[in-house]
Design an enzyme around this catalytic site. Structure first.
Site, mmCIF file in Angstrom:
data_model
loop_
_atom_site.group_PDB
_atom_site.id
_atom_site.type_symbol
_atom_site.label_atom_id
_atom_site.label_comp_id
_atom_site.label_asym_id
_atom_site.label_seq_id
_atom_site.Cartn_x
_atom_site.Cartn_y
_atom_site.Cartn_z
ATOM 1 N N ASP A 10 25.829 30.628 12.543
ATOM 2 C CA ASP A 10 25.713 31.820 11.342
ATOM 3 C C ASP A 10 24.939 33.139 11.970
ATOM 4 O O ASP A 10 24.003 33.924 11.578
ATOM 5 C CB ASP A 10 24.605 31.697 10.015
ATOM 6 C CG ASP A 10 25.201 30.653 9.605
ATOM 7 O OD1 ASP A 10 26.180 30.848 8.802
ATOM 8 O OD2 ASP A 10 24.804 29.379 9.545
ATOM 9 N N HIS A 87 33.875 32.293 7.054
ATOM 10 C CA HIS A 87 34.125 33.688 7.398
ATOM 11 C C HIS A 87 34.719 33.718 8.741
ATOM 12 O O HIS A 87 35.711 35.266 8.689
ATOM 13 C CB HIS A 87 32.388 34.379 7.472
ATOM 14 C CG HIS A 87 31.589 34.635 6.896
ATOM 15 N ND1 HIS A 87 30.964 36.070 6.537
ATOM 16 C CD2 HIS A 87 30.839 33.801 5.786
ATOM 17 C CE1 HIS A 87 30.700 35.972 4.873
ATOM 18 N NE2 HIS A 87 30.167 34.776 4.844
ATOM 19 N N HIS A 178 30.403 22.913 10.049
ATOM 20 C CA HIS A 178 30.142 24.320 9.001
ATOM 21 C C HIS A 178 30.243 24.034 7.594
ATOM 22 O O HIS A 178 31.075 23.717 6.846
ATOM 23 C CB HIS A 178 31.059 25.319 9.465
ATOM 24 C CG HIS A 178 30.201 26.776 9.014
ATOM 25 N ND1 HIS A 178 29.309 27.494 9.439
ATOM 26 C CD2 HIS A 178 30.453 27.348 7.783
ATOM 27 C CE1 HIS A 178 28.845 28.452 8.927
ATOM 28 N NE2 HIS A 178 29.420 28.759 8.001
#
Length: 458
Positions: A10, A87, A178
Site C-alpha cells: 500500500d 488500485h 492483497h
C-alpha cells in the site's frame, strides 16, 4: 538456512491527496525511504503485497517515481516480488497493466496463477509469468493478485492445489496476496475468515498481506504492515505503520515455534493530527471560539508544532461532534480554519462539522400514547440544549402547560403570567439528576390521563 526480507504494501504512488504537490511527493519519499532501508540492510528480497500505485491509470511522473525506487533494489541485486492490488489492476480490455510493465522491464517479478476450470495452475515464475518463485534454493514465494469477493474461493482452490505441488528441498514458504482479514477494522465489512485461510496453514510459514491500511499480525503467521504513507486522517491512529523486517532461520529447535522473527518498523512521514471537539456545552458561537482557541493553543504547545519548517508541517483536522446548541448558520467554518492556521502553521487544514443540530429526529417507543410521546419528545429536545439540560423535565412540563392554556384559548396575559410562574418554579426546583425518577415531579401537573387534545388542535 537463514535469510532476511522486507515486507511492504500500500505505497499508493501517484496520490494527489488534497490536490497538493507536497502530499504527492510525500508518497514517493516514504517509498524511497523503504527502498533505501532495504538496500542498507542488505535484505535478500523485498515483498510488495499490492497497491504500489494509487490508481491503474498513472502519469509519466508517477511511473518514474516507481522506477526510481525499484531501481535502488535492482542496482543492489535485491529482487522485488510483487502481486497486484485493487488500485492497480489492469483494465479488463488491457493486456498489460503498469505492474506488468515493471515486470517486463526487470524492476520486479509479478506473481499470479492462471486458473483453469476453477483450479490454479501452480507454475514456477518464468518469462514474466508464474504463481511461485524459488527466490532462494530453499525458500519459495507464492503470489495471488487481488480478486475481491472471489478471494476465498481462490484461496481454497490454491490450498488444495498445494497438496499436489512438489516441495523437495523447500524449507520455508511465503504466500502473498492483497486481501484483509475480517474484524481488523470495525468500520470495514468483509475480509477473510480464519477458516478461509486455514487450508494454507499447513503449507505456508508466512502469510504476507496488504490492502487494509491498519498494521496487524496474527498467530506468528499472518502479517500486514499497513500503508507506508497516510492515505486518510483516520490512519493517524496507527502510528506504527510501515514495513516488516523479517529474519528467517529454519534451524529452529522447536517445531512449534515460527521459523522467523518479524519486526514491524515505522517510516518517517508527515504528521497528521485529528482534534475532536464536542459542541454540546457551548451556548453561543463566541463561547465555542474561545474554547476552541484554548484547545488549539494547548495542543500546539504539547505537540511542539509551532515554528516548524514547511516540509515538516502537519495536516490538521478539527472534528466537531455532539449537538450544536445554537443556529448552525452562526458557525463560521472559515474562522475555525484561520484559528488552526494561526496556531499550527500546517500544510493543510480540514474542518469536519459532524455536530447535529438540536432539532433532529428523535426515536420514539412503539405503542406510546400521544401525550407520552409529546412529553418524551420535549424532554429529549430540552436535554440536548445546554441551557435547559439540567432541568429538562421541568422545562418539558412547563411547555406542556403553556400549550394546554393556548388550546383552551387563554388570553395572552394569562399565558405570559403562567410562563413567569413556571420559570420561577423551575429556578427553585432540583436538577433532574437529583431526582430518582419521574414520580418525584409530583408538584408538577401530570397530563398522562387527560383526554387527547388532537381534535382541538385543528
Amino acid at each position: 538456512m537463514q535469510a532476511q526480507f522486507m515486507h511492504i504494501a500500500d505505497c499508493h504512488l501517484g496520490y494527489w491527496q488534497y490536490k497538493l504537490k507536497e502530499r504527492y511527493n510525500d508518497f514517493a519519499k516514504t517509498f524511497y525511504t523503504a527502498m533505501d532501508i532495504a538496500v542498507n540492510e542488505e535484505v535478500d528480497f523485498v515483498l510488495l503485497a499490492g497497491d504500489l500505485f494509487d490508481k491503474r491509470s498513472i502519469d509519466a511522473l508517477t511511473l518514474n517515481q516507481a522506477i526510481s525506487g525499484l531501481d535502488m533494489l535492482r542496482r543492489a541485486g535485491i529482487p522485488c516480488i510483487a502481486v497486484e492490488g485493487n488500485h492497480e489492476l489492469a483494465y479488463y480490455q488491457d493486456r498489460l497493466g503498469w505492474m506488468g510493465f515493471l515486470d517486463i522491464h526487470g524492476y520486479l517479478k509479478l506473481l499470479n496463477p492462471r486458473f483453469e476450470g476453477g483450479r490454479p495452475q501452480l507454475k514456477p515464475y518464468d518469462r514474466h509469468e508464474g504463481s511461485y518463485i524459488d527466490v532462494l534454493p530453499w525458500l519459495r514465494i507464492h503470489g495471488l493478485k487481488y480478486l475481491g469477493a472471489g478471494t476465498p474461493q481462490a484461496l481454497k482452490a490454491y490450498g488444495e492445489a498445494l497438496n499436489d505441488l512438489p516441495d523437495d528441498g523447500i524449507e520455508y514458504t511465503i504466500f502473498m496476496t492483497h486481501a484483509g482479514l475480517e474484524g481488523e477494522v470495525t468500520e470495514q465489512m468483509g475480509g477473510l475468515s480464519h477458516s478461509q485461510i486455514g487450508l494454507l496453514r499447513q503449507h505456508v510459514d508466512y502469510l504476507a498481506l496488504g490492502h487494509i491500511h491498519k498494521p496487524y499480525e496474527r498467530d506468528n503467521w499472518v502479517y500486514n504492515p499497513g500503508s507506508l504513507e497516510t492515505c486518510s486522517v483516520a490512519e493517524a491512529r496507527w502510528p506504527d505503520r510501515g514495513y516488516y523486517l523479517v529474519d528467517v532461520n529454519t534451524a529452529t529447535a522447536d517445531a512449534d515455534e515460527p521459523k522467523h522473527t518479524a519486526t514491524r518498523m515505522p517510516v518517517p512521514r508527515r504528521p497528521f493530527h485529528r482534534f475532536p471537539h464536542r459542541m454540546d456545552d457551548h451556548t453561543s458561537p463566541d463561547e465555542f471560539y474561545a474554547e476552541l482557541r484554548s484547545m488549539l493553543e494547548r495542543k500546539a504547545r504539547d505537540l511542539g508544532m509551532q515554528g516548524r519548517r514547511r516540509d515538516e508541517e502537519a495536516v490538521v483536522e478539527v472534528q466537531l461532534t455532539g449537538v450544536l446548541p445554537f443556529d448552525p448558520t452562526e458557525l463560521d467554518i472559515g474562522r475555525v480554519e484561520e484559528m488552526v492556521l494561526e496556531h499550527f502553521h500546517p500544510l493543510h487544514v480540514i474542518v469536519r462539522n459532524l455536530a447535529a443540530p438540536v432539532g433532529f429526529v428523535i426515536e420514539t417507543g412503539e405503542g406510546m400514547s400521544r401525550s407520552a410521546l409529546e412529553r418524551n419528545i420535549l424532554e429529549e429536545l430540552f436535554s440536548r440544549d445546554v441551557q435547559y439540560r439540567a432541568k429538562h423535565r421541568h422545562w418539558a412540563q412547563a411547555a406542556l402547560d403553556i400549550k394546554r392554556l393556548a388550546l383552551e384559548s387563554a388570553s395572552d396575559e394569562a399565558i405570559v403570567d403562567e410562563l413567569k410562574h413556571q420559570m420561577a418554579l423551575i429556578d427553585d426546583a432540583p436538577e433532574d439528576d437529583d431526582l430518582e425518577d419521574l414520580e418525584d415531579l409530583e408538584d408538577l401537573a401530570d397530563i398522562e390521563d387527560e383526554p387527547d387534545l388532537e381534535e382541538q388542535e385543528d
